[in-house]
Design a protein around this motif. Structure first.
Motif, PDB file in Angstrom:
ATOM      1  N   LYS A 299      27.516 -32.558 -41.864  1.00  0.00           N
ATOM      2  CA  LYS A 299      28.189 -31.493 -42.613  1.00  0.00           C
ATOM      3  C   LYS A 299      27.215 -30.799 -43.548  1.00  0.00           C
ATOM      4  O   LYS A 299      26.348 -31.439 -44.147  1.00  0.00           O
ATOM      5  CB  LYS A 299      29.361 -32.071 -43.413  1.00  0.00           C
ATOM      6  CG  LYS A 299      30.492 -32.594 -42.543  1.00  0.00           C
ATOM      7  CD  LYS A 299      31.654 -33.107 -43.389  1.00  0.00           C
ATOM      8  CE  LYS A 299      32.799 -33.583 -42.503  1.00  0.00           C
ATOM      9  NZ  LYS A 299      33.942 -34.084 -43.306  1.00  0.00           N
TER      10      LYS A 299
ATOM     11  N   LYS B 121      31.051 -27.801 -43.697  1.00  0.00           N
ATOM     12  CA  LYS B 121      31.369 -27.561 -42.290  1.00  0.00           C
ATOM     13  C   LYS B 121      30.296 -28.145 -41.369  1.00  0.00           C
ATOM     14  O   LYS B 121      29.117 -28.187 -41.714  1.00  0.00           O
ATOM     15  CB  LYS B 121      31.521 -26.058 -42.027  1.00  0.00           C
ATOM     16  CG  LYS B 121      32.773 -25.453 -42.654  1.00  0.00           C
ATOM     17  CD  LYS B 121      32.888 -23.964 -42.353  1.00  0.00           C
ATOM     18  CE  LYS B 121      34.253 -23.444 -42.791  1.00  0.00           C
ATOM     19  NZ  LYS B 121      34.560 -23.701 -44.202  1.00  0.00           N
ATOM     20  N   THR B 122      30.745 -28.546 -40.185  1.00  0.00           N
ATOM     21  CA  THR B 122      29.827 -28.975 -39.136  1.00  0.00           C
ATOM     22  C   THR B 122      29.420 -27.755 -38.319  1.00  0.00           C
ATOM     23  O   THR B 122      29.973 -26.654 -38.491  1.00  0.00           O
ATOM     24  CB  THR B 122      30.503 -29.984 -38.207  1.00  0.00           C
ATOM     25  OG1 THR B 122      31.627 -29.339 -37.558  1.00  0.00           O
ATOM     26  CG2 THR B 122      31.002 -31.196 -38.974  1.00  0.00           C
TER      27      THR B 122
ATOM     28  N   GLU C 278      32.361 -26.313 -36.531  1.00  0.00           N
ATOM     29  CA  GLU C 278      33.271 -25.601 -37.429  1.00  0.00           C
ATOM     30  C   GLU C 278      32.705 -24.241 -37.832  1.00  0.00           C
ATOM     31  O   GLU C 278      33.457 -23.276 -37.985  1.00  0.00           O
ATOM     32  CB  GLU C 278      33.567 -26.457 -38.657  1.00  0.00           C
ATOM     33  CG  GLU C 278      34.429 -27.669 -38.340  1.00  0.00           C
ATOM     34  CD  GLU C 278      34.529 -28.660 -39.482  1.00  0.00           C
ATOM     35  OE1 GLU C 278      35.538 -29.380 -39.546  1.00  0.00           O
ATOM     36  OE2 GLU C 278      33.585 -28.716 -40.304  1.00  0.00           O
ATOM     37  N   VAL C 279      31.405 -24.173 -37.998  1.00  0.00           N
ATOM     38  CA  VAL C 279      30.771 -22.880 -38.306  1.00  0.00           C
ATOM     39  C   VAL C 279      30.959 -21.921 -37.136  1.00  0.00           C
ATOM     40  O   VAL C 279      31.309 -20.746 -37.310  1.00  0.00           O
ATOM     41  CB  VAL C 279      29.268 -23.053 -38.610  1.00  0.00           C
ATOM     42  CG1 VAL C 279      28.578 -21.690 -38.714  1.00  0.00           C
ATOM     43  CG2 VAL C 279      29.070 -23.844 -39.893  1.00  0.00           C
TER      44      VAL C 279
END
Length: 376
Positions: free
Chosen positions: A267, A332-333, A336-337
């Protein structure tokens, strides 16, 4: 005799009374002692919240210490660009070349570098003697090129470019900005230190400048001890155009840079975003009309001079919107980005993000994902 007996009887009675009083006093004393002994238990129970309060008081101190540690670790990003490698068109096509040396660093509370990531976007774009821009979609950094860069054969130490730059990254660990600035080089900016020369024979002048700038400008943006550092770069030339009889054409290398730090779960703990628009102009005969000696300022360096605020629907300049995007990336991972919702023009549709960012963010998403994947 009777008188003496009376005296003895009175004495015995007095003694008995005294003994009775003494026993009662002892009982009273014992009761008091028991109560006194019991009191600490009661007091201890009463003071239990004080112990909890003390622990609660200690917790902020631990939190403050952690905050100080977090603030002590700072992350910086710097780009040093040049266009002096460009060449005019003649019998062969001209070359618009924008070389951007990039350094991302993490420094500790003493200003010493704890991690460093270097790369170069060597963007070469063509244009003809008739002033036509030669479009290309394939731009790779020197690290991304790997063995394809082709330095190993010409290297006196048999090392490819990416191997040498990794050696430089390792060499600056533990050094301050001043110590990096003081690394000895010759007139061509190649290192002269024997230990460094064993792994690095390339010119390092621009890398020194970028590392120093990144370290000096580093900010406390969330990086924690043990976090990994990564850098992502993407480039396109979609704003390039042909020359006309009365109007110059241009080749523009539009490069986006994102540096991140990530935790053990992948993350993002900190993010820094910047961009350059390296533009080489030419006329309809393929002659370069740009001043190639001035370098290229990043969008952050331009600040308010970039001029986005008046045209922004939210009244925010580019660097302000970039800062809002950086904050949004935290936690965010990579997946997720990549999953941040955008419209057909790649502008964010999430209400929270759109409140601070109205620019197209597709390039920042792509570069951020690369940075996370490159984190080490």
């Amino acid at each position: 005799m009777r008188k003496q007996a009376g005296i003895i009887a009175a004495s015995l009675m007095a003694a008995a009374l005294a003994a009775g009083c003494g026993q009662k006093a002892a009982e009273t004393s014992t009761t008091a002692a028991v109560q006194t002994t019991a009191a600490p238990t009661t007091a201890q129970e009463t003071k239990a919240p004080e112990t909890t309060a003390a622990e609660t008081t200690a917790a902020p101190e631990t939190t403050d210490a952690a905050a100080e540690t977090a603030e002590g670790y700072r992350t910086g990003l710097a780009i040093v660009s040049s266009m002096t490698g460009s060449k005019e068109a003649g019998e062969k096509d001209g070359t618009a070349q924008v070389d951007s040396v990039v350094a991302a660093v993490v420094v500790d509370e003493d200003g010493k570098i704890v991690s460093c990531y270097l790369d170069t976007a060597q963007n070469k774009m063509g244009f003809t003697a008739e002033g036509k821009a030669v479009m290309t979609e394939d731009f790779q950094t020197k690290k991304e090129l790997g063995d394809k860069y082709g330095m190993k054969a010409a290297s006196g130490i048999g090392k490819e470019w990416f191997e040498q730059v990794v050696a430089l990254e390792e060499y600056v660990i533990g050094k301050t900005a001043d110590e990096v600035a003081g690394i000895a080089v010759d007139e061509s900016t190649k290192p002269t230190d024997v230990d460094l020369l064993a792994g690095v024979t390339i010119k390092i002048g621009s890398y020194k400048d970028a590392i120093v700038e990144a370290a000096e400008n580093a900010q406390a943006v969330g990086t924690q001890p043990g976090d990994k550092l990564g850098l992502g770069i993407i480039t396109d030339m979609h704003k390039s155009k042909d020359a006309e009889a009365d109007k110059d054409g241009q080749c523009q290398a539009y490069s986006t840079y994102v540096a991140v730090t990530t935790d053990s779960d992948g993350k993002i703990t900190a993010a820094l975003i910047d961009a350059t628009q390296g533009t080489v102009k030419f006329d309809a005969t393929g002659k370069i009309t740009s001043d190639l000696t001035g370098g290229v300022k990043t969008k952050r360096q331009l600040g308010d001079d970039y001029g986005m605020r008046p045209a922004s629907g939210i009244g925010k300049e580019w660097f302000e919107q970039a800062a809002a995007m950086e904050e949004y990336l935290i936690g965010k991972t990579a997946d997720e980005v990549l999953g941040i919702a955008v419209d057909e023009s790649e502008k964010p549709t999430d209400a929270d993000l759109a409140a601070g960012v109205t620019i197209s963010i597709g390039g920042y998403q792509t570069a951020a994902v690369k940075a996370v994947e490159n984190a080490k």
